[in-house]
Write an enzyme that holds these catalytic residues in place. Structure first.
Site, PDB file in Angstrom:
ATOM      1  N   ASP A  11     -18.485  76.441  15.055  1.00 28.60           N
ATOM      2  CA  ASP A  11     -19.415  75.568  15.772  1.00 28.60           C
ATOM      3  C   ASP A  11     -19.127  75.674  17.269  1.00 28.60           C
ATOM      4  O   ASP A  11     -18.023  75.370  17.717  1.00 28.60           O
ATOM      5  CB  ASP A  11     -19.225  74.127  15.284  1.00 28.60           C
ATOM      6  CG  ASP A  11     -20.276  73.173  15.837  1.00 28.60           C
ATOM      7  OD1 ASP A  11     -21.223  73.649  16.489  1.00 28.60           O
ATOM      8  OD2 ASP A  11     -20.144  71.960  15.609  1.00 28.60           O
ATOM      9  N   ASP A 114     -26.132  77.897  17.011  1.00 28.36           N
ATOM     10  CA  ASP A 114     -24.746  77.744  17.476  1.00 28.36           C
ATOM     11  C   ASP A 114     -23.755  77.448  16.362  1.00 28.36           C
ATOM     12  O   ASP A 114     -22.634  77.008  16.621  1.00 28.36           O
ATOM     13  CB  ASP A 114     -24.673  76.643  18.537  1.00 28.36           C
ATOM     14  CG  ASP A 114     -25.093  75.282  17.996  1.00 28.36           C
ATOM     15  OD1 ASP A 114     -25.796  75.251  16.965  1.00 28.36           O
ATOM     16  OD2 ASP A 114     -24.734  74.257  18.598  1.00 28.36           O
ATOM     17  N   GLU A 115     -24.162  77.694  15.106  1.00 23.06           N
ATOM     18  CA  GLU A 115     -23.269  77.459  13.965  1.00 23.06           C
ATOM     19  C   GLU A 115     -23.372  78.588  12.955  1.00 23.06           C
ATOM     20  O   GLU A 115     -24.439  79.166  12.768  1.00 23.06           O
ATOM     21  CB  GLU A 115     -23.650  76.168  13.235  1.00 23.06           C
ATOM     22  CG  GLU A 115     -23.458  74.891  13.995  1.00 23.06           C
ATOM     23  CD  GLU A 115     -23.894  73.703  13.157  1.00 23.06           C
ATOM     24  OE1 GLU A 115     -23.140  73.314  12.251  1.00 23.06           O
ATOM     25  OE2 GLU A 115     -24.999  73.177  13.392  1.00 23.06           O
TER      26      GLU A 115
END
Length: 413
Positions: A11, A114-115
């Site tokens: 993350d 973003d993960e």
């Protein structure tokens, strides 16, 4: 068997803000690092998207939260530095991150921009102990790409995601089964993945305040409070149970789909279903136009706090019917939405097949045949006289939250 799995969840810390900072520093090494001052990535203050998309750690100290209007954030911190988002930059940075992650395993699920989840079960022996490898990834990202990540290490996706949310930034955390009681159960119920505002409120009303209290609660009692499927799901999550595989997710723009960002947040089922109907109008029409059928319907939602969720259902028979897609979508959202206010709703259809290769349904009802003829007739009229020439009665109300055919300029030909 699940105990033998090893899953990492990566993350990016304050992704948009971090990527904005890195991009500016790459262009000018003397530029001010936005991460060191109260700053936020936001949009046009006068538009619907005039909200905080990401904020720096110094901004967080002023009580600024992701998703709040920029005008509110400026009242908390008048000196807040606001910069507009640059999504092309974020997509590029995300790809750079995925390139590094692919060095460690081919089994990657990009969960959002973003993960990502990594299934390290089959490759961890190539690199070393799990925590050592996670720290190696974390340090590589910081050194090679200039931004930081948190990494959660666990036997399944749910626990890995929970672990990555522990203390931030730039840290690695484990959450194995023997650690659940100490690390996860004391946490507030709202920190459990998939528990939104409405469900949290209901559970607090009966004395459930922590994840551990939810895990200890009788599931049959929860079913009456929250609905059967949702109750079973979050009770399993509270117990650390999750059997979902790490698998590549289908891109949102693949197949036939449509989504809309709402002019106002909604929290009631009737309004949500009206939005779904508007979306299904374009999806069904495009399927019929291309003479293809879908065998699976997926509903995707994003709430006011930018948490995304999706559920899908395989159909009994392939279809191009707006009505069937809509009815399926309504069942899905009723099953998995906990009434936390929504900002975005999407519908997409997958498992697309050419209608010429589809087996004829010999037991098709007269009602079904008439519905098909009606939908094709509506398509013909709209194509000839314009999309607004035929509307469903439910969209004639003045306060309708969406147009009767959502995204008609983009999706309707």
């Amino acid at each position: 068997m699940e105990q033998n799995r090893l899953i990492f969840h990566i993350d990016v810390n304050s992704a948009f803000l971090s990527w904005e900072s890195v991009d500016r520093l790459e262009k000018d090494p003397e530029a001010l690092d936005l991460r060191t001052i109260p700053s936020a990535v936001g949009g046009d203050e006068k538009a619907r998207h005039g909200i905080v998309l990401a904020k720096s750690i110094p901004a967080k100290k002023y009580g600024i939260t992701t998703g709040e209007p920029l005008v509110h954030a400026l009242k908390k911190c008048p000196d807040l530095k606001i910069v507009p988002p640059h999504f092309d930059t974020y997509i590029r940075k995300s790809r750079q991150l995925m390139d590094i992650l692919s060095d460690y395993t081919p089994d990657i699920e990009k969960f959002s921009i973003d993960e990502a989840f990594l299934d390290m079960t089959s490759t961890i022996h190539l690199f070393g102990p799990p925590l050592t490898v996670a720290n190696q990834i974390r340090e590589r990202v910081a050194k090679e790409l200039g931004f930081t990540v948190n990494i959660g290490i666990a036997p399944n996706k749910l626990l890995a995601k929970m672990a990555s949310d522990f203390k931030k930034p730039d840290m690695c955390h484990t959450l194995f089964s023997h650690e659940i009681e100490k690390k996860m159960w004391p946490l507030p119920i709202g920190e459990l993945f998939f528990v939104g505002h409405s469900a949290r409120k209901k559970m607090k009303s009966i004395g459930i305040h922590t994840i551990g209290e939810l895990a200890a609660c009788n599931v049959s009692y929860l079913k009456h409070l929250l609905g059967e499927k949702y109750a079973i799901l979050i009770h399993n999550y509270a117990c650390g149970i999750d059997h979902e595989p790490v698998e590549e997710r289908e891109p949102l723009n693949k197949g036939y789909g449509n989504s809309t960002t709402l002019s106002r947040d909604i929290d009631d089922l009737e309004a949500a279903c009206q939005v779904l109907l508007s979306l299904c109008e374009t999806v069904g029409a495009r399927l019929r136009q291309d003479r293809v059928l879908c065998d699976c319907v997926c509903v995707e939602i994003k709430d006011w706090d930018f948490h995304s969720q999706s559920h899908q259902m395989t159909l009994n028979n392939p279809t191009d019917s707006t009505s069937i897609i809509y009815e399926t979508a309504c069942k899905l959202i009723k099953d998995f939405w906990d009434k936390t206010p929504l900002r975005l709703i999407g519908v997409r259809t997958t498992k697309i097949t050419d209608e010429g290769y589809c087996q004829l349904n010999l037991f098709e009802s007269e009602q079904s045949r008439k519905r098909k003829e009606m939908e094709k007739a509506v398509d013909t009229i709209r194509n000839k006289f314009g999309t607004d020439s035929v509307k469903r009665a439910s969209f004639l109300k003045e306060d309708s939250i969406v147009d009767h055919v959502s995204g008609k300029e983009k999706h309707y030909h």
